[in-house]
Each structure stands twice: as structure tokens, then as C-alpha cells.
Write an enzyme that holds these catalytic residues in place. Structure first.
Site, short mmCIF file in Angstrom:
data_model
loop_
_atom_site.label_atom_id
_atom_site.label_comp_id
_atom_site.label_asym_id
_atom_site.label_seq_id
_atom_site.Cartn_x
_atom_site.Cartn_y
_atom_site.Cartn_z
N SER A 129 0.81 -1.22 0.00
CA SER A 129 0.00 0.00 0.00
C SER A 129 0.84 1.27 0.00
O SER A 129 1.91 1.32 0.62
CB SER A 129 -0.87 0.00 1.26
OG SER A 129 -1.40 1.27 1.49
N GLU A 131 0.20 3.66 1.72
CA GLU A 131 0.27 4.12 3.12
C GLU A 131 1.66 3.87 3.69
O GLU A 131 2.06 4.54 4.64
CB GLU A 131 -0.76 3.37 3.97
CG GLU A 131 -2.16 3.94 3.93
CD GLU A 131 -2.30 5.28 4.63
OE1 GLU A 131 -2.81 6.21 3.98
OE2 GLU A 131 -1.89 5.42 5.80
N TYR A 153 -1.60 -0.10 10.69
CA TYR A 153 -1.89 -0.70 9.38
C TYR A 153 -0.67 -0.61 8.46
O TYR A 153 -0.24 -1.60 7.86
CB TYR A 153 -3.10 0.03 8.74
CG TYR A 153 -3.29 -0.31 7.28
CD1 TYR A 153 -3.93 -1.48 6.90
CD2 TYR A 153 -2.84 0.55 6.28
CE1 TYR A 153 -4.10 -1.80 5.55
CE2 TYR A 153 -3.01 0.25 4.94
CZ TYR A 153 -3.64 -0.93 4.59
OH TYR A 153 -3.79 -1.24 3.25
P1 NAP Z 1 -11.50 -4.44 1.90
O1 NAP Z 1 -12.66 -4.11 1.04
O2 NAP Z 1 -11.46 -3.91 3.28
O3 NAP Z 1 -11.39 -6.04 1.96
C1 NAP Z 1 -10.54 -6.67 2.87
C2 NAP Z 1 -10.74 -8.17 2.80
O4 NAP Z 1 -9.89 -8.82 3.77
C3 NAP Z 1 -12.19 -8.62 3.13
O5 NAP Z 1 -12.52 -9.69 2.29
C4 NAP Z 1 -12.06 -9.11 4.56
O6 NAP Z 1 -13.02 -10.08 4.93
C5 NAP Z 1 -10.67 -9.76 4.50
N1 NAP Z 1 -10.08 -10.02 5.82
C6 NAP Z 1 -9.93 -9.18 6.86
N2 NAP Z 1 -9.33 -9.80 7.89
C7 NAP Z 1 -9.10 -11.08 7.49
C8 NAP Z 1 -8.53 -12.22 8.10
N3 NAP Z 1 -8.07 -12.19 9.36
N4 NAP Z 1 -8.46 -13.36 7.40
C9 NAP Z 1 -8.94 -13.44 6.14
N5 NAP Z 1 -9.51 -12.39 5.51
C10 NAP Z 1 -9.58 -11.23 6.18
O7 NAP Z 1 -10.14 -4.01 1.19
P2 NAP Z 1 -9.86 -3.68 -0.35
O8 NAP Z 1 -10.07 -2.23 -0.56
O9 NAP Z 1 -10.52 -4.67 -1.19
O10 NAP Z 1 -8.27 -3.88 -0.40
C11 NAP Z 1 -7.71 -5.16 -0.70
C12 NAP Z 1 -6.28 -5.22 -0.15
O11 NAP Z 1 -5.51 -4.20 -0.77
C13 NAP Z 1 -6.15 -5.00 1.34
O12 NAP Z 1 -5.07 -5.78 1.78
C14 NAP Z 1 -5.79 -3.54 1.47
O13 NAP Z 1 -5.08 -3.29 2.66
C15 NAP Z 1 -4.94 -3.35 0.23
N6 NAP Z 1 -4.92 -2.02 -0.36
C16 NAP Z 1 -6.09 -1.40 -0.67
C17 NAP Z 1 -6.05 -0.16 -1.27
C18 NAP Z 1 -7.33 0.58 -1.64
O14 NAP Z 1 -7.25 1.79 -1.89
N7 NAP Z 1 -8.46 -0.09 -1.69
C19 NAP Z 1 -4.81 0.45 -1.58
C20 NAP Z 1 -3.64 -0.23 -1.27
C21 NAP Z 1 -3.70 -1.48 -0.67
P3 NAP Z 1 -14.42 -9.66 5.62
O15 NAP Z 1 -15.34 -9.27 4.48
O16 NAP Z 1 -14.82 -10.90 6.31
O17 NAP Z 1 -14.12 -8.51 6.54
N1 GDD Z 2 -12.25 7.34 6.34
C1 GDD Z 2 -12.34 8.67 6.46
N2 GDD Z 2 -13.47 9.21 7.00
N3 GDD Z 2 -11.31 9.43 6.03
C2 GDD Z 2 -11.45 10.77 6.13
C3 GDD Z 2 -12.58 11.38 6.65
C4 GDD Z 2 -13.64 10.57 7.13
O1 GDD Z 2 -14.66 11.04 7.61
N4 GDD Z 2 -12.41 12.74 6.59
C5 GDD Z 2 -11.23 12.95 6.04
N5 GDD Z 2 -10.62 11.77 5.77
C6 GDD Z 2 -9.27 11.62 5.22
C7 GDD Z 2 -8.37 10.66 6.01
O2 GDD Z 2 -7.84 11.31 7.17
C8 GDD Z 2 -7.32 10.35 4.96
O3 GDD Z 2 -6.33 11.34 4.97
C9 GDD Z 2 -8.09 10.41 3.63
O4 GDD Z 2 -9.34 11.05 3.94
C10 GDD Z 2 -8.38 9.05 3.02
O5 GDD Z 2 -8.93 8.22 4.02
P1 GDD Z 2 -9.54 6.77 3.67
O6 GDD Z 2 -10.52 6.87 2.59
O7 GDD Z 2 -9.98 6.16 4.96
O8 GDD Z 2 -8.31 6.00 3.04
P2 GDD Z 2 -6.78 5.89 3.50
O9 GDD Z 2 -5.98 6.71 2.53
O10 GDD Z 2 -6.61 6.15 4.94
O11 GDD Z 2 -6.51 4.33 3.28
C11 GDD Z 2 -6.96 3.67 2.11
O12 GDD Z 2 -5.98 3.74 1.11
C12 GDD Z 2 -4.75 3.07 1.41
C13 GDD Z 2 -3.80 3.28 0.23
O13 GDD Z 2 -3.14 4.50 0.38
C14 GDD Z 2 -7.30 2.23 2.48
O14 GDD Z 2 -7.93 1.61 1.40
C15 GDD Z 2 -6.05 1.45 2.81
O15 GDD Z 2 -6.37 0.07 3.00
C16 GDD Z 2 -5.06 1.60 1.65
O16 GDD Z 2 -3.87 0.89 1.92
#
Ligand code: NAP
Ligand code: GDD
Length: 345
Positions: A129, A131, A153
Site C-alpha cells: 500500500s 500508506e 496498518y
Molecule cells: P476491503 O474491502 O477492506 O477487503 C478486505 C478483505 O480482507 C475482506 O474480504 C475481509 O473479509 C478480508 N479479511 C480481513 N481480515 C481477514 C482475516 N483475518 N483473514 C482473512 N480475511 C480477512 O479491502 P480492499 O479495498 O478490497 O483492499 C484489498 C487489499 O488491498 C487490502 O489488503 C488492502 O489493505 C490493500 N490495499 C487497498 C487499497 C485501496 O485503496 N483499496 C490500496 C492499497 C492497498 P471480511 O469481508 O470478512 O471482513
Molecule cells: N475514512 C475517512 N473518513 N477518512 C477521512 C474522513 C472521514 O470522515 N475525513 C477525512 N478523511 C481523510 C483521512 O484522514 C485520509 O487522509 C483520507 O481522507 C483518506 O482516508 P480513507 O478513505 O480512509 O483511506 P486511507 O488513505 O486512509 O486508506 C486507504 O488507502 C490506502 C492506500 O493509500 C485504504 O484503502 C487502505 O487500505 C489503503 O492501503
């Protein structure tokens, strides 16, 4: 038929990656956790569509249960494993650090050990990520940029990123990491900021909500469309060599700008609806994340193809439809009103 195993298949990316792989003709297997309410909503369509062909299959497991992972991997011997499972909410990781870190570190290690012991030819994808970079400076981040994690995280993701490289270099395994910047969609969890905004815009449009409470409006992110990004994941494991890859759009926008554009789509001024609260400020904020996807553009022939404006439109239009259904059910007394802002984080 070639088999693929996806951990975290019930999540946003699990949905889009499953769709891509099913369309390519793969036999898709995914791990699900037992929960007291059914958590397969995103992928229920695949369960019914592929029921008779057996092309889509779910198995109980948990990243922290190495016995179930070992049994599954040795029984299936998939060609590739995509490790998408994580407690993926950054703010929540401060509330449940031990669980987030165990899943995000030992969970990955459990899979790598299983591959090493069962069949080293299984290709492995780790969901790293942006992050991990910490976002302190306004700079473009690439595969060589320094990690500076700011949350439990992110610290866990750095470990998994590093251990993936260790197994690649130590055992000659095909282990790659995709360093994905934020990617969103109508399937995004409702407590991430983009979906929280689009959901509120839909509800406000239908008269179901009057305010939207957010945290840091100045944070900037490089937001792309999840449907484009899973194509990047696929290409990463299809490349000739295992490696680390940045997947991003190359443009950053503020939370405030996202909200402004989303409210514009319903002809409303966001300033009349958005308020802020300390409740949504994190103990350590990641202020600025901007990716440089040049390497993936050039070597994987991958690029983000959905613009920022189109992404917002896609999400808002979908959430207007959801709010329309919600209103109809409410008007007919079929559901009870929720509290005004249904989102907790
Ligand atoms: P998400 O919607 O939160 O999905 C996370 C998945 O992980 C869900 O299927 C959840 O299952 C499963 N999970 C959580 N804890 C687990 C455990 N202990 N054992 C097995 N499964 C578990 O996340 P996403 O947005 O699809 O992201 C997919 C991956 O990419 C994650 O690893 C995330 O950290 C990473 N990532 C996401 C982003 C982004 O912007 N979306 C960016 C960079 C990296 P449940 O449904 O049962 O909770
Ligand atoms: N969730 C949330 N809720 N975020 C907020 C809010 C709020 O009400 N208001 C402002 N934010 C700001 C957060 O502080 C952060 O700076 C930004 O919006 C994005 O927050 P999120 O959408 O929660 O995503 P993230 O960037 O913290 O994390 C996501 O992206 C990562 C990749 O950079 C997640 O998907 C992570 O799993 C992923 O790794």
C-alpha cells in the site's frame, strides 16, 4: 481450468479481481471468514452465476489460521495466490492494532510458508500500500521511495512487503508486491472517505440525510478506479520476473475537492452540507500521497484509464440509485430509518 486463490475475496478488490479472472476463464477460489451475518454481498452474483460450472468457489479460512491455509493450498495447488486480505481501515487500525498487525504480518507469512513447503512454483501477489510511504512531503513516490509508516496498518504492510521480498530472494519464489495507491468504486467500503461522501450525496439528494461529517479535508490522495487497478495486479503476476510495482494515476486531489465535485453533481454546494469533527482526525495523519506509475506504464503496459471526474460520477450515480431504493423501502415501511449519518469512521 487454471486455479487461482484469492484471500480477501469478499472485499472491494476481491470483487473486481474475481470478475476479471472469471472473464478470463480461470477457476476462482476465495477465502471467507465466518461471521454472524452473511458477508458475501459483493460476490453473491458470482455464486449464483457460476454455481453449476463450479468456476467460483468459497472456502472458510482466516489468515491467522495456518492449518486452514495449509489444507486449502495443498488441496488446490493453485497457479497463483492473490493475498488481498487485511484489516484495511487505517483509522480503525489505531483502535485494534494487535489484530491489524497480526493479520497484516503473520497472515502473510503463513501463506508464504505454505507456498514454500507445498509448491514453490505457486506465484504470490502481496497487496502492498501507498500508506507505507507515510505521506509527509509533497513528492511523487515510486518503487525506490522511502517507507515511513504512520499507522499500525501501514507498519504491518511494510513488514509484509519486506517479507515478500525476503522469500523471493531467499527461495527463488515468484513473489511480487503491488504498491497500490488509493482506489475506489461503487463497491468501496462505506467508511472510506470517497464512498462516505458519495453515499451521503446520494442520501442528501433523496432527502434522507442533511449533513456529512468528515475529518481532515486537506489530505490529498492519488485516487484511481479499482476496476483499473485489478488489471494491474493481474499483469504484475503475468510479468516475466517477480518485482515490486507502483500502481497509481499520477494525480493527487484533496478530500475537499472530491466532496466539492461530488456535491456539484447534484447541483449543491458542499459547504452547505459538510461539517468537520475531531472524531475523524487520526492520531497521525498521512497528508499527501502521489504515485509515479512510470515503471508499470512502461513494463506492464498498464495505465489508469478512469479520470478523477468519471470516478466520482460513477460512485455518485450508483449511490443515488441505492438511496432511491432506500427511500422506496422507507416510504413503504419496509425498513426502519437509520440514524442521520450512517457511517461510523
Ligand atoms: P476491503 O474491502 O477492506 O477487503 C478486505 C478483505 O480482507 C475482506 O474480504 C475481509 O473479509 C478480508 N479479511 C480481513 N481480515 C481477514 C482475516 N483475518 N483473514 C482473512 N480475511 C480477512 O479491502 P480492499 O479495498 O478490497 O483492499 C484489498 C487489499 O488491498 C487490502 O489488503 C488492502 O489493505 C490493500 N490495499 C487497498 C487499497 C485501496 O485503496 N483499496 C490500496 C492499497 C492497498 P471480511 O469481508 O470478512 O471482513
Ligand atoms: N475514512 C475517512 N473518513 N477518512 C477521512 C474522513 C472521514 O470522515 N475525513 C477525512 N478523511 C481523510 C483521512 O484522514 C485520509 O487522509 C483520507 O481522507 C483518506 O482516508 P480513507 O478513505 O480512509 O483511506 P486511507 O488513505 O486512509 O486508506 C486507504 O488507502 C490506502 C492506500 O493509500 C485504504 O484503502 C487502505 O487500505 C489503503 O492501503
Amino acid at each position: 481450468m487454471k486455479k487461482i486463490l484469492i484471500t480477501g475475496i469478499t472485499g472491494q478488490d476481491g470483487y473486481y479481481l474475481s470478475k476479471l479472472l472469471l472473464d478470463k476463464g480461470y477457476e476462482v477460489h476465495g477465502t471467507v471468514r465466518r461471521s454472524s451475518s452473511i458477508n458475501t454481498e459483493r460476490i453473491d452474483g458470482f455464486l449464483s452465476e457460476y454455481k453449476s460450472s463450479g468456476q467460483f468457489n468459497l472456502h472458510y479460512s482466516d489468515l491467522l489460521d495456518s492449518s486452514s491455509l495449509n489444507n486449502l493450498i495443498s488441496t488446490l495447488e493453485p497457479e497463483k495466490i492473490f493475498n488481498l486480505a487485511a484489516q484495511s481501515h487505517v483509522a480503525v487500525s489505531f483502535k485494534i492494532p494487535e489484530f491489524t498487525i497480526k493479520v497484516g504480518t503473520i497472515g502473510t507469512l503463513n501463506i508464504l510458508e505454505a507456498i514454500k513447503n507445498i509448491n514453490k512454483d505457486i506465484k504470490f501477489y502481496q497487496a502492498s500500500s501507498s500508506e507505507m510511504y507515510g505521506g509527509k512531503f509533497e513528492e511523487k513516490l515510486n518503487e525506490d521511495s522511502r517507507f515511513d509508516p504512520k499507522s499500525p496498518y501501514a507498519a504491518a504492510k511494510v513488514f509484509s512487503h519486506d517479507i515478500t521480498k525476503v522469500y523471493r530472494e531467499s527461495y527463488g519464489m515468484f513473489c511480487s508486491s503491488g504498491i497500490l495507491f488509493n482506489h475506489e468504486s461503487p463497491y468501496r467500503g462505506e467508511t472510506f472517505v470517497t464512498r462516505k461522501i458519495s453515499r451521503a450525496v446520494g442520501r442528501i439528494h433523496m432527502g434522507l440525510q442533511s449533513k456529512l461529517t468528515l475529518g481532515n479535508l486537506n489530505a490529498k490522495r492519488d485516487w484511481g478506479f479499482a476496476g483499473d487497478y485489478v488489471d494491474g495486479m493481474y499483469k504484475i503476476l503475468d510479468y516475466s520476473e517477480p518485482d515490486d510495482w507502483v500502481i497509481a494515476t499520477g494525480s493527487a486531489h484533496s478530500v475537499e475537492n472530491f466532496a466539492k465535485k461530488a456535491f456539484n453533481l447534484i447541483d449543491k454546494n458542499y459547504e452547505d452540507y459538510v461539517e468537520t469533527s475531531e472524531r475523524y482526525i487520526r492520531p497521525n495523519e498521512v497528508n499527501y500521497l502521489l504515485g509515479d506509475p512510470s515503471k508499470a506504464n512502461k513494463l506492464l503496459d498498464w495505465k489508469s484509464s478512469t479520470s478523477f471526474d468519471d470516478l466520482i460520477k460513477l460512485m455518485v450515480e450508483s449511490d443515488i440509485q441505492i438511496a432511491t431504493k432506500e427511500k422506496m423501502l422507507l416510504d413503504n415501511g419496509l425498513i426502519k430509518p437509520t440514524w442521520e449519518n450512517p457511517v461510523v469512521n
